[in-house]
Write an enzyme that holds these catalytic residues in place. Structure first.
Site, PDB file in Angstrom:
ATOM      1  N   ALA A  69      68.198  35.375 -48.990  1.00  0.00           N
ATOM      2  CA  ALA A  69      68.868  36.669 -49.109  1.00  0.00           C
ATOM      3  C   ALA A  69      67.938  37.668 -49.789  1.00  0.00           C
ATOM      4  O   ALA A  69      67.034  37.298 -50.529  1.00  0.00           O
ATOM      5  CB  ALA A  69      70.157  36.520 -49.908  1.00  0.00           C
ATOM      6  N   ASN A 118      61.452  42.673 -58.357  1.00  0.00           N
ATOM      7  CA  ASN A 118      62.397  43.667 -57.839  1.00  0.00           C
ATOM      8  C   ASN A 118      63.532  43.872 -58.829  1.00  0.00           C
ATOM      9  O   ASN A 118      63.935  42.951 -59.535  1.00  0.00           O
ATOM     10  CB  ASN A 118      62.936  43.231 -56.472  1.00  0.00           C
ATOM     11  CG  ASN A 118      64.221  42.431 -56.565  1.00  0.00           C
ATOM     12  OD1 ASN A 118      65.307  42.982 -56.679  1.00  0.00           O
ATOM     13  ND2 ASN A 118      64.095  41.098 -56.535  1.00  0.00           N
ATOM     14  N   ARG A 119      63.991  45.099 -58.876  1.00  0.00           N
ATOM     15  CA  ARG A 119      65.209  45.430 -59.624  1.00  0.00           C
ATOM     16  C   ARG A 119      66.075  46.316 -58.725  1.00  0.00           C
ATOM     17  O   ARG A 119      66.529  47.398 -59.113  1.00  0.00           O
ATOM     18  CB  ARG A 119      64.880  46.103 -60.953  1.00  0.00           C
ATOM     19  CG  ARG A 119      63.915  47.279 -60.901  1.00  0.00           C
ATOM     20  CD  ARG A 119      63.827  47.968 -62.272  1.00  0.00           C
ATOM     21  NE  ARG A 119      62.925  49.110 -62.276  1.00  0.00           N
ATOM     22  CZ  ARG A 119      61.656  49.072 -62.678  1.00  0.00           C
ATOM     23  NH1 ARG A 119      61.124  47.929 -63.088  1.00  0.00           N
ATOM     24  NH2 ARG A 119      60.918  50.167 -62.660  1.00  0.00           N
ATOM     25  N   SER A 183      71.750  37.172 -59.935  1.00  0.00           N
ATOM     26  CA  SER A 183      70.784  38.263 -59.911  1.00  0.00           C
ATOM     27  C   SER A 183      70.641  38.842 -61.318  1.00  0.00           C
ATOM     28  O   SER A 183      71.635  39.080 -61.998  1.00  0.00           O
ATOM     29  CB  SER A 183      71.228  39.362 -58.954  1.00  0.00           C
ATOM     30  OG  SER A 183      70.424  40.523 -59.107  1.00  0.00           O
ATOM     31  N   THR A 186      72.036  43.203 -61.923  1.00  0.00           N
ATOM     32  CA  THR A 186      73.373  43.774 -62.088  1.00  0.00           C
ATOM     33  C   THR A 186      73.839  43.421 -63.492  1.00  0.00           C
ATOM     34  O   THR A 186      73.901  42.231 -63.835  1.00  0.00           O
ATOM     35  CB  THR A 186      74.355  43.216 -61.038  1.00  0.00           C
ATOM     36  OG1 THR A 186      73.939  43.637 -59.735  1.00  0.00           O
ATOM     37  CG2 THR A 186      75.768  43.717 -61.298  1.00  0.00           C
ATOM     38  N   SER A 254      66.497  28.477 -56.386  1.00  0.00           N
ATOM     39  CA  SER A 254      67.187  29.315 -57.344  1.00  0.00           C
ATOM     40  C   SER A 254      66.963  30.772 -56.993  1.00  0.00           C
ATOM     41  O   SER A 254      66.227  31.097 -56.060  1.00  0.00           O
ATOM     42  CB  SER A 254      66.635  29.054 -58.749  1.00  0.00           C
ATOM     43  OG  SER A 254      65.276  29.470 -58.805  1.00  0.00           O
ATOM     44  N   TYR A 326      61.009  33.933 -48.874  1.00  0.00           N
ATOM     45  CA  TYR A 326      61.111  35.391 -48.859  1.00  0.00           C
ATOM     46  C   TYR A 326      59.729  35.972 -49.177  1.00  0.00           C
ATOM     47  O   TYR A 326      59.043  36.521 -48.311  1.00  0.00           O
ATOM     48  CB  TYR A 326      62.169  35.841 -49.869  1.00  0.00           C
ATOM     49  CG  TYR A 326      62.339  37.345 -50.060  1.00  0.00           C
ATOM     50  CD1 TYR A 326      61.355  38.258 -49.708  1.00  0.00           C
ATOM     51  CD2 TYR A 326      63.505  37.857 -50.623  1.00  0.00           C
ATOM     52  CE1 TYR A 326      61.511  39.626 -49.894  1.00  0.00           C
ATOM     53  CE2 TYR A 326      63.669  39.234 -50.813  1.00  0.00           C
ATOM     54  CZ  TYR A 326      62.664  40.100 -50.453  1.00  0.00           C
ATOM     55  OH  TYR A 326      62.816  41.452 -50.644  1.00  0.00           O
TER      56      TYR A 326
END
Length: 366
Positions: A69, A118-119, A183, A186, A254, A326
């Site tokens: 994802a 990434n954020r 994640s 968030t 993970s 990914y």
């Protein structure tokens, strides 16, 4: 060769997020052309390797290598991604309402570390937008997982409402679902991984999955939980026990890490989740712990730092039935999917395994 010599240098001269959108839009456009999907399969498709074919949760996976994802957040390029050799793919993370995510810039390459930070913050088009994209995608060639989360403005005490809404709105579109509670981008989301919050959330998710199954019929659809690598041994133990008791179908180990250990690139100070090569050993160790804690009874999808067939095979031997990539796709290009599958098959042969199921968890039996 084409990717490494031409495509990658061009993409890496661009802003990372603009390059990301170019890839998604490009795959979307090519797959829509007459013969486009056949062209992609011809260029990058993975030949059938019977010993890698896997059956899990009543779903057939032609090979064990999937797309994690985060790349196709809005399910816009499903026909394209399902044509380049993956055994399955995840879309999302999707939230009930569309949201813009965090401020730019929010995606960073660390080439020296073979990593990304990434954020993004669950930027996505929401349930209705994803449902529309999946309807437009039509027939696909691989099993599809829908990764679900909560909106940033939804407090944790009402998180279950968001996860229920995602299941209701997309139940007919996915083959299985993934609950993202790990994640780091968030606020407070990772708090849902622990104690009563986790038990309550998973009970609500399971209830909604059963309700949708009763209303819509067909086969029951599995739901997995994606967890973080930034956990103590004690936290892993209690979390895995809670997940196992909930009756969910499996675990993805993970998500990205907040650790910056061993990084050399100047971007190492950027906030966000780190993916890629620095996560290789950490995620494999987590898989090994989960497999041991559940005595191999709860299927695991291994994700994190898979660049070579050995990386993937180590995760399989540690206990993963499937694996996901990914970051390595960004650095290595779509040819990596075939290399991983062929390499896994060769490593299995060297160890005397005739089917991938024999290799799963084999490190615990040696």
């Amino acid at each position: 060769m084409l990717y490494k010599q031409i495509v990658k240098p061009a993409l890496f001269r661009m802003d990372p997020e603009k390059a990301h959108h170019l890839i998604i839009d490009g795959l979307h456009a090519v797959a829509k052309l007459p013969g486009g999907r056949a062209l992609l399969r011809g260029m990058y498709g993975v030949p059938s390797i019977p010993e890698l074919k896997t059956e899990l949760w009543g779903i057939t996976f032609a090979n064990p290598v999937g797309l994690a994802a985060g790349l196709d957040k809005n399910a816009k390029a499903v026909p394209g991604f399902s044509s380049i050799g993956f055994g399955f793919m995840e879309v999302g993370t999707v939230t009930p309402k569309p949201q813009a995510g965090n401020e730019l810039p929010r995606l960073f390459r660390l080439p020296e570390d073979a990593a990304l930070i990434n954020r993004m913050g669950f930027n996505n088009v929401g349930i209705e937008g994803m449902a529309r994209h999946l309807e437009e995608a039509g027939k696909r060639f691989v099993p599809l997982a829908v990764n679900i989360g909560k909106n940033k403005t939804t407090p944790n005490e009402h998180a279950e409402d968001d996860y229920r809404a995602c299941i209701r709105g997309l139940y007919s579109r996915g083959d299985f679902f993934v609950v993202n509670i790990s994640s780091p981008n968030t606020p407070d989301l990772r708090n849902l991984q622990h104690g009563d919050d986790l038990s309550r959330l998973l009970a609500a998710v399971q209830d909604e999955m059963k309700l949708q199954h009763q209303q819509r019929g067909g086969s029951a659809k599995p739901v997995l939980v994606k967890i973080a690598p930034d956990l103590s041994d004690e936290e892993i133990h209690y979390m895995v026990q809670t997940i196992a008791r909930s009756g969910v179908s499996g675990i993805i180990a993970s998500n990205t890490t907040i650790s910056r250990e061993g990084l050399s690139h100047p971007h190492k100070g950027e906030a966000g989740g780190l993916s890629g090569r620095p996560l290789t050993e950490r995620s494999t160790r987590l898989i090994r712990q989960i497999y041991a804690a559940t005595e191999g009874k709860l299927p695991i999808i291994g994700s994190g730092g898979i660049f070579t067939a050995r990386d993937a095979y180590d995760k399989i031997c540690a206990g993963a039935s499937l694996v996901e990539i990914y970051t390595s796709l960004i650095y290595e290009g779509p040819g990596i999917i075939r290399r991983l599958n062929e390499g896994i098959a060769e490593l299995m042969k060297q160890d005397g395994f005739k089917h991938i199921s024999e290799a799963v968890g084999s490190a615990h039996r040696r």
